[in-house]
Design an enzyme around this catalytic site. Structure first.
Site, short mmCIF file in Angstrom:
data_model
loop_
_atom_site.label_atom_id
_atom_site.label_comp_id
_atom_site.label_asym_id
_atom_site.label_seq_id
_atom_site.Cartn_x
_atom_site.Cartn_y
_atom_site.Cartn_z
N HIS A 49 -1.29 0.27 -9.62
CA HIS A 49 -1.89 -0.69 -8.68
C HIS A 49 -2.34 -1.95 -9.44
O HIS A 49 -3.49 -2.36 -9.37
CB HIS A 49 -3.07 -0.06 -7.92
CG HIS A 49 -3.39 -0.82 -6.64
ND1 HIS A 49 -3.80 -0.19 -5.49
CD2 HIS A 49 -3.35 -2.14 -6.34
CE1 HIS A 49 -4.02 -1.10 -4.56
NE2 HIS A 49 -3.75 -2.29 -5.06
N ARG B 94 0.86 -1.18 0.00
CA ARG B 94 0.00 0.00 0.00
C ARG B 94 0.90 1.24 0.00
O ARG B 94 1.98 1.23 0.61
CB ARG B 94 -0.90 0.03 1.25
CG ARG B 94 -1.99 -1.04 1.27
CD ARG B 94 -3.08 -0.76 0.22
NE ARG B 94 -4.19 -1.70 0.29
CZ ARG B 94 -4.37 -2.73 -0.52
NH1 ARG B 94 -3.48 -2.99 -1.46
NH2 ARG B 94 -5.43 -3.50 -0.41
N1 NAP Z 1 -0.61 -4.09 -5.07
C1 NAP Z 1 -1.47 -5.06 -5.21
O1 NAP Z 1 -1.94 -5.31 -6.32
C2 NAP Z 1 -1.86 -5.91 -4.02
C3 NAP Z 1 -2.56 -7.10 -4.24
C4 NAP Z 1 -2.88 -7.92 -3.15
C5 NAP Z 1 -2.50 -7.56 -1.87
N2 NAP Z 1 -1.80 -6.39 -1.68
C6 NAP Z 1 -1.37 -6.00 -0.31
O2 NAP Z 1 -0.54 -7.04 0.22
C7 NAP Z 1 -0.80 -7.12 1.62
C8 NAP Z 1 -0.29 -8.43 2.18
O3 NAP Z 1 -1.15 -9.49 1.79
P1 NAP Z 1 -1.01 -10.97 2.40
O4 NAP Z 1 -2.18 -11.73 1.92
O5 NAP Z 1 0.35 -11.52 2.17
O6 NAP Z 1 -1.18 -10.64 3.97
P2 NAP Z 1 -0.94 -11.63 5.21
O7 NAP Z 1 -1.00 -13.05 4.77
O8 NAP Z 1 -1.85 -11.16 6.29
O9 NAP Z 1 0.59 -11.34 5.62
C9 NAP Z 1 0.99 -10.16 6.21
C10 NAP Z 1 2.40 -10.31 6.70
O10 NAP Z 1 2.84 -9.06 7.25
C11 NAP Z 1 3.35 -9.28 8.56
N3 NAP Z 1 3.12 -8.10 9.42
C12 NAP Z 1 1.94 -7.50 9.71
N4 NAP Z 1 2.14 -6.49 10.59
C13 NAP Z 1 3.47 -6.48 10.86
C14 NAP Z 1 4.29 -5.71 11.71
N5 NAP Z 1 3.77 -4.72 12.47
N6 NAP Z 1 5.59 -5.98 11.76
C15 NAP Z 1 6.14 -6.99 11.02
N7 NAP Z 1 5.40 -7.77 10.19
C16 NAP Z 1 4.09 -7.52 10.11
C17 NAP Z 1 2.56 -10.47 9.07
O11 NAP Z 1 3.23 -11.03 10.19
P3 NAP Z 1 2.67 -12.38 10.89
O12 NAP Z 1 3.08 -13.51 9.94
O13 NAP Z 1 3.39 -12.44 12.17
O14 NAP Z 1 1.18 -12.22 10.97
C18 NAP Z 1 2.54 -11.35 7.83
O15 NAP Z 1 3.74 -12.06 7.71
C19 NAP Z 1 -2.30 -6.90 1.71
O16 NAP Z 1 -2.66 -6.45 2.99
C20 NAP Z 1 -2.55 -5.86 0.64
O17 NAP Z 1 -2.52 -4.57 1.20
C21 NAP Z 1 -1.47 -5.58 -2.72
#
Ligand code: NAP
Length: 302
Positions: free
Chosen positions: A265, A217
């Site tokens: 995006h 983001r």
């Molecule tokens: N640009 C695009 O087209 C696009 C598309 C899809 C998604 N996204 C973005 O990608 C993000 C991630 O997606 P995901 O499905 O991989 O999410 P996810 O499975 O919830 O993984 C999030 C990761 O971030 C870590 N994290 C969260 N807060 C943290 C902190 N304060 N300090 C350190 N690590 C932290 C989590 O740690 P833990 O393992 O300990 O929980 C986890 O490893 C989404 O939220 C979205 O905003 C972007």
């Protein structure tokens, strides 16, 4: 089950026929009152969330749920599931790989040289010479790490809780990750803790000549700090897919910065053909009275 589909962005005609074919006995509606069992939402129509207090599940059509969580109308007593879509995950893996290789093979510099018909080769590195730091070792970060490891890159990862991912050196201390990273990939959810994480102090910790890939983001990156670190020559290039304001305003300096590649995006889009299978599995779990996977932790904010 009575299933509501509500989105100001996603067209129901793209989704409903696919969903109905997987869930033939359920009733799909585009508007509903307090009798909805499951709501499938992405930027839902105004007033919809308020009426979902009796629902068994709210299913987001997107992986990032920060906008839903900000909405005061979101009922906190109803489980909220993120969409973890294999098609989107594959797309994100491809994008991360493409940008990492663009940096590693210096392709962005050759594109620049072509503008001035410059024939000049840069030193070649092996993948094993370089370390990719992944911020956010969740569904997307973990998937992206695999082909990078297969190619021979070293991979370090940052997560909130301690983690074990085969082949990846995992840390909960960001400092440890940044100091080891040549290129940093941001795949974090946007929360109060992760906003502005790529600020001047942290960007300077990335190894000299390195790159930044932000596919999470916009607010994860402090724009002016990034520009300062690129202009100083410490970092070589940034690949930005997401921005504080989208579409990126025409007068934003990122559009024309020579060390920035902008995409709209588009790093990974939801892929209805694979997403509906996951949604149907979640709905079947609700039917059996079970909790589906990937439920949002309201406390943690993702
Ligand atoms: N640009 C695009 O087209 C696009 C598309 C899809 C998604 N996204 C973005 O990608 C993000 C991630 O997606 P995901 O499905 O991989 O999410 P996810 O499975 O919830 O993984 C999030 C990761 O971030 C870590 N994290 C969260 N807060 C943290 C902190 N304060 N300090 C350190 N690590 C932290 C989590 O740690 P833990 O393992 O300990 O929980 C986890 O490893 C989404 O939220 C979205 O905003 C972007």
């Amino acid at each position: 089950l009575k299933i509501l589909f509500s989105s100001r962005i996603e067209a129901p005609e793209r989704w409903l026929p696919l969903l109905q074919s997987l869930l033939p006995e359920d009733e799909f509606v585009l508007e509903g009152g307090n009798d909805i069992d499951v709501a499938i939402v992405a930027s839902p129509h105004p007033g919809v969330l308020k009426r979902l207090g009796n629902a068994k599940l709210i299913q987001s059509l997107w992986m990032g749920v920060e906008r839903l969580l900000e909405d005061p109308d979101l009922p906190r007593n109803v489980p909220l599931a993120r969409l973890v879509d294999p098609g989107m995950t594959a797309a994100m893996t491809e994008t991360v790989l493409a940008h990492t290789l663009d940096w590693h093979r210096r392709l962005y510099r050759y594109r620049e040289q072509q503008k001035t018909r410059t024939w000049k080769r840069f030193r070649q590195y092996m993948a094993s010479d370089h370390t990719v730091g992944i911020l956010g070792m969740g569904a997307l970060g973990t998937a992206a790490s695999r082909p990078l490891l297969d190619l021979g890159f070293k991979v370090v990862g940052w997560s909130r809780r301690a983690k074990t991912v085969e082949g990846v050196a995992c840390y909960t201390d960001l400092h440890e990750v940044l100091l080891r990273s040549d290129v940093v990939v941001c795949l974090l959810p946007l929360t109060a803790q992760t906003q502005g994480v790529l600020n001047l102090e942290n960007l300077k910790k990335i190894r000299e000549g390195g790159g930044v890939i932000n596919c999470a983001r916009g607010p994860h990156v402090v724009r002016d700090d990034l520009i300062a670190v690129l202009d100083s020559g410490h970092l070589a290039h940034a690949w930005l897919d997401v921005f504080d304001k989208e579409p990126l305003p025409e007068d934003d300096p990122l559009w024309t910065h020579p060390k920035v590649s902008v995409t709209p995006h588009a790093a990974a889009l939801t892929e209805p053909r694979t997403a509906v299978v996951e949604i149907a599995k979640n709905i079947e779990a609700v039917r059996r009275g079970e909790r589906p996977p990937h439920l949002v932790d309201f406390q943690a904010g993702y």
